[in-house]
Design a protein around this motif. Sequence first.
Motif, PDB file in Angstrom:
ATOM      1  N   MET A  73       0.827  -1.197   0.000  1.00  0.00           N
ATOM      2  CA  MET A  73       0.000   0.000   0.000  1.00  0.00           C
ATOM      3  C   MET A  73       0.869   1.259   0.000  1.00  0.00           C
ATOM      4  O   MET A  73       1.869   1.315   0.715  1.00  0.00           O
ATOM      5  CB  MET A  73      -0.764   0.023   1.325  1.00  0.00           C
ATOM      6  N   GLY A  74       0.441   2.232  -0.789  1.00  0.00           N
ATOM      7  CA  GLY A  74       1.184   3.491  -0.824  1.00  0.00           C
ATOM      8  C   GLY A  74       1.339   4.093   0.569  1.00  0.00           C
ATOM      9  O   GLY A  74       2.419   4.559   0.936  1.00  0.00           O
ATOM     10  N   ASP A  75       0.271   4.054   1.365  1.00  0.00           N
ATOM     11  CA  ASP A  75       0.321   4.650   2.712  1.00  0.00           C
ATOM     12  C   ASP A  75       1.393   3.972   3.561  1.00  0.00           C
ATOM     13  O   ASP A  75       2.091   4.622   4.343  1.00  0.00           O
ATOM     14  CB  ASP A  75      -1.035   4.498   3.425  1.00  0.00           C
ATOM     15  N   PHE A  76       1.512   2.645   3.427  1.00  0.00           N
ATOM     16  CA  PHE A  76       2.515   1.933   4.224  1.00  0.00           C
ATOM     17  C   PHE A  76       3.923   2.307   3.749  1.00  0.00           C
ATOM     18  O   PHE A  76       4.805   2.612   4.555  1.00  0.00           O
ATOM     19  CB  PHE A  76       2.312   0.413   4.132  1.00  0.00           C
ATOM     20  N   ARG A  77       4.111   2.324   2.423  1.00  0.00           N
ATOM     21  CA  ARG A  77       5.449   2.661   1.913  1.00  0.00           C
ATOM     22  C   ARG A  77       5.838   4.093   2.281  1.00  0.00           C
ATOM     23  O   ARG A  77       6.992   4.385   2.570  1.00  0.00           O
ATOM     24  CB  ARG A  77       5.508   2.414   0.403  1.00  0.00           C
ATOM     25  N   GLU A  78       4.837   4.984   2.297  1.00  0.00           N
ATOM     26  CA  GLU A  78       5.128   6.369   2.706  1.00  0.00           C
ATOM     27  C   GLU A  78       5.499   6.433   4.194  1.00  0.00           C
ATOM     28  O   GLU A  78       6.386   7.193   4.579  1.00  0.00           O
ATOM     29  CB  GLU A  78       3.918   7.271   2.421  1.00  0.00           C
ATOM     30  N   TYR A  84      12.345   6.084   7.802  1.00  0.00           N
ATOM     31  CA  TYR A  84      13.769   6.113   7.434  1.00  0.00           C
ATOM     32  C   TYR A  84      14.335   7.525   7.523  1.00  0.00           C
ATOM     33  O   TYR A  84      15.478   7.738   7.915  1.00  0.00           O
ATOM     34  CB  TYR A  84      13.981   5.561   6.016  1.00  0.00           C
ATOM     35  N   SER A  85      13.504   8.496   7.137  1.00  0.00           N
ATOM     36  CA  SER A  85      13.955   9.873   7.153  1.00  0.00           C
ATOM     37  C   SER A  85      14.172  10.337   8.598  1.00  0.00           C
ATOM     38  O   SER A  85      15.204  10.940   8.923  1.00  0.00           O
ATOM     39  CB  SER A  85      12.908  10.725   6.431  1.00  0.00           C
ATOM     40  N   GLN A  86      13.199  10.028   9.477  1.00  0.00           N
ATOM     41  CA  GLN A  86      13.314  10.479  10.865  1.00  0.00           C
ATOM     42  C   GLN A  86      14.377   9.698  11.631  1.00  0.00           C
ATOM     43  O   GLN A  86      15.147  10.254  12.406  1.00  0.00           O
ATOM     44  CB  GLN A  86      11.973  10.327  11.578  1.00  0.00           C
ATOM     45  N   ARG A  87      14.430   8.414  11.388  1.00  0.00           N
ATOM     46  CA  ARG A  87      15.298   7.551  12.184  1.00  0.00           C
ATOM     47  C   ARG A  87      16.755   7.632  11.707  1.00  0.00           C
ATOM     48  O   ARG A  87      17.670   7.615  12.514  1.00  0.00           O
ATOM     49  CB  ARG A  87      14.744   6.120  12.101  1.00  0.00           C
ATOM     50  N   PHE A  88      16.966   7.685  10.390  1.00  0.00           N
ATOM     51  CA  PHE A  88      18.337   7.592   9.862  1.00  0.00           C
ATOM     52  C   PHE A  88      18.740   8.769   8.971  1.00  0.00           C
ATOM     53  O   PHE A  88      19.852   8.781   8.425  1.00  0.00           O
ATOM     54  CB  PHE A  88      18.501   6.312   9.030  1.00  0.00           C
ATOM     55  N   GLU A  89      17.786   9.694   8.742  1.00  0.00           N
ATOM     56  CA  GLU A  89      18.013  10.777   7.773  1.00  0.00           C
ATOM     57  C   GLU A  89      18.329  10.236   6.391  1.00  0.00           C
ATOM     58  O   GLU A  89      19.149  10.795   5.651  1.00  0.00           O
ATOM     59  CB  GLU A  89      19.113  11.727   8.266  1.00  0.00           C
ATOM     60  N   VAL A  90      17.715   9.112   6.056  1.00  0.00           N
ATOM     61  CA  VAL A  90      17.860   8.539   4.712  1.00  0.00           C
ATOM     62  C   VAL A  90      16.574   8.847   3.946  1.00  0.00           C
ATOM     63  O   VAL A  90      15.480   8.556   4.428  1.00  0.00           O
ATOM     64  CB  VAL A  90      18.078   7.011   4.786  1.00  0.00           C
ATOM     65  N   LYS A  91      16.735   9.492   2.775  1.00  0.00           N
ATOM     66  CA  LYS A  91      15.557   9.871   1.973  1.00  0.00           C
ATOM     67  C   LYS A  91      15.287   8.784   0.931  1.00  0.00           C
ATOM     68  O   LYS A  91      16.171   8.422   0.162  1.00  0.00           O
ATOM     69  CB  LYS A  91      15.811  11.199   1.242  1.00  0.00           C
ATOM     70  N   LEU A  92      14.061   8.279   0.947  1.00  0.00           N
ATOM     71  CA  LEU A  92      13.691   7.202   0.020  1.00  0.00           C
ATOM     72  C   LEU A  92      12.447   7.598  -0.759  1.00  0.00           C
ATOM     73  O   LEU A  92      11.560   8.269  -0.218  1.00  0.00           O
ATOM     74  CB  LEU A  92      13.400   5.919   0.799  1.00  0.00           C
ATOM     75  N   ASP A  93      12.388   7.173  -2.018  1.00  0.00           N
ATOM     76  CA  ASP A  93      11.194   7.378  -2.827  1.00  0.00           C
ATOM     77  C   ASP A  93      10.263   6.196  -2.571  1.00  0.00           C
ATOM     78  O   ASP A  93      10.584   5.063  -2.949  1.00  0.00           O
ATOM     79  CB  ASP A  93      11.613   7.443  -4.312  1.00  0.00           C
ATOM     80  N   PRO A  94       9.100   6.450  -1.909  1.00  0.00           N
ATOM     81  CA  PRO A  94       8.246   5.316  -1.535  1.00  0.00           C
ATOM     82  C   PRO A  94       7.724   4.532  -2.744  1.00  0.00           C
ATOM     83  O   PRO A  94       7.377   3.366  -2.608  1.00  0.00           O
ATOM     84  CB  PRO A  94       7.088   5.967  -0.768  1.00  0.00           C
ATOM     85  N   ASP A  95       7.682   5.170  -3.921  1.00  0.00           N
ATOM     86  CA  ASP A  95       7.164   4.453  -5.096  1.00  0.00           C
ATOM     87  C   ASP A  95       8.196   3.508  -5.695  1.00  0.00           C
ATOM     88  O   ASP A  95       7.876   2.424  -6.150  1.00  0.00           O
ATOM     89  CB  ASP A  95       6.731   5.455  -6.181  1.00  0.00           C
ATOM     90  N   LYS A  96       9.444   3.955  -5.718  1.00  0.00           N
ATOM     91  CA  LYS A  96      10.456   3.174  -6.453  1.00  0.00           C
ATOM     92  C   LYS A  96      11.454   2.468  -5.544  1.00  0.00           C
ATOM     93  O   LYS A  96      12.116   1.526  -5.966  1.00  0.00           O
ATOM     94  CB  LYS A  96      11.237   4.115  -7.380  1.00  0.00           C
ATOM     95  N   GLU A  97      11.587   2.957  -4.320  1.00  0.00           N
ATOM     96  CA  GLU A  97      12.684   2.443  -3.488  1.00  0.00           C
ATOM     97  C   GLU A  97      12.210   1.636  -2.272  1.00  0.00           C
ATOM     98  O   GLU A  97      13.032   1.275  -1.433  1.00  0.00           O
ATOM     99  CB  GLU A  97      13.576   3.612  -3.036  1.00  0.00           C
ATOM    100  N   ILE A  98      10.914   1.358  -2.204  1.00  0.00           N
ATOM    101  CA  ILE A  98      10.394   0.579  -1.064  1.00  0.00           C
ATOM    102  C   ILE A  98       9.369  -0.433  -1.574  1.00  0.00           C
ATOM    103  O   ILE A  98       8.544  -0.103  -2.440  1.00  0.00           O
ATOM    104  CB  ILE A  98       9.715   1.505  -0.014  1.00  0.00           C
ATOM    105  N   VAL A  99       9.437  -1.647  -1.048  1.00  0.00           N
ATOM    106  CA  VAL A  99       8.403  -2.646  -1.338  1.00  0.00           C
ATOM    107  C   VAL A  99       8.010  -3.309  -0.010  1.00  0.00           C
ATOM    108  O   VAL A  99       8.865  -3.566   0.835  1.00  0.00           O
ATOM    109  CB  VAL A  99       8.887  -3.675  -2.393  1.00  0.00           C
ATOM    110  N   THR A 100       6.695  -3.511   0.178  1.00  0.00           N
ATOM    111  CA  THR A 100       6.221  -4.185   1.395  1.00  0.00           C
ATOM    112  C   THR A 100       6.533  -5.675   1.287  1.00  0.00           C
ATOM    113  O   THR A 100       6.422  -6.263   0.211  1.00  0.00           O
ATOM    114  CB  THR A 100       4.694  -4.010   1.540  1.00  0.00           C
ATOM    115  N   LEU A 101       6.918  -6.271   2.407  1.00  0.00           N
ATOM    116  CA  LEU A 101       7.194  -7.719   2.439  1.00  0.00           C
ATOM    117  C   LEU A 101       6.235  -8.417   3.393  1.00  0.00           C
ATOM    118  O   LEU A 101       5.727  -7.807   4.339  1.00  0.00           O
ATOM    119  CB  LEU A 101       8.626  -7.976   2.915  1.00  0.00           C
TER     120      LEU A 101
END
Length: 389
Positions: A73-78, A84-101
């Motif tokens: 789900m988009g909401d979960f990936r967002e 990741y941004s808050q915890r590690f300051e790593v910026k990720l694109d939820p559409d292309k760089e994250i997949v739910t497992l």
Amino acid sequence: MFEIKQSQRLQQLPPYLFKEIDRKKAEVKARGVDIIDLGVGDPDRPTPAHIIAALAETAKDKANHQYPSYNGMGDFREAVARWYSQRFEVKLDPDKEIVTLIGSKEGIAHVPLAFIDPGDVALVPEPAYPVYKIGTIFAGGEPYYMPLTEENGFLPDLEAIPEDVARKAKTMYINYPNNPTSACAGLDFYRRVVDFAQKYEIIVLSDAAYSEVALDGYVARSFLEADGALEVGLELHSLSKTYNMTGWRIGWAAGRAEIVRGLGMVKENVDSGAFQAVQFAGIAALEGDQKPVEEMRRMYARRRDVLVAGLREIGVRVTPPKATFYLWVRVPDGYTSAAFTAKLMDQTGIICTPGNGFGPSGEGYIRFALCQEEERLQEAVERIRELKL
Ligand SMILES: Cc1ncc(COP(=O)(O)O)c(C=O)c1O
């Protein structure tokens, strides 16, 4: 009836090392011994109430009763991207760089199907969570084992990997905080892994399932924090250990878009995504009250201290871990992992896991999982005191 012949893939699986322990456990149980099971790494406390409430609520919505989207789900990936941004300051694109497992194990096992062809080499640590090796074998790949030794702080010695192996390798698994050794890795190690991966064009698969099970104020780093990591790697993550959600089957993979895409393509063809209500519960976990996580950390630290003190009393060498809920303990002189595990079970009813079950370099160690209440661990210590070495 015709003969049912298993595939070579299954026949290739190593013998089930815990068979003998299971047999012994049944025998000890049959004697009426009260068993204290410190073998299995499965959090014993319940999932926090607000997460269960989010599931109960969203499970009622019929929109969640149909097939979920393959990638999650988009909401979960967002929510993962915000985390990741808050915890590690790593910026990720939820559409292309994250997949739910469907739990991180699913991703760990499936990712080789996307990048390993028969005969390809995967760099696999040992002792380790067995799925790195098995996933590689299932894809027809050949694991090249990187021993994790105490002298090296249980980090793989990248320089010891022969040049020709490094050139052939397609993937490398790493896992910190580590199961079973409970070792931790700093950014300096992750930077070296990035350099190595760039030099030899290797996909790094970082298993970070225990990143939040950090004790005494320790803050684990993410592989993706290292400069260049997003060019070479994927981090596999899980809600299982952080929020006592092993039964819920929810995690994610995040990293370079092409690697996420490859894993996503495998998943599109073998599963149909995670139940959306579970993903909503995952959002509640990541974005809701984090006090239960703080309490969980203090609880494992207390449990650790109880068992460490007891083991030290009988002269067993143990370094208190600063992350994970495992104690990785050297067996007393004169014992193998299996012999000490058997003795412990026989004389005290305490179950641990022999280190060699995680790989040959685990010989000489046993692993205790701190997934029993403090009183039970106190009881374990009482029994250990009586142990005749
Ligand atoms: C190192 C490691 N990685 C991954 C997993 C899998 O966790 P899950 O599939 O519940 O996310 C485990 C489970 O014990 C583990 O120990």
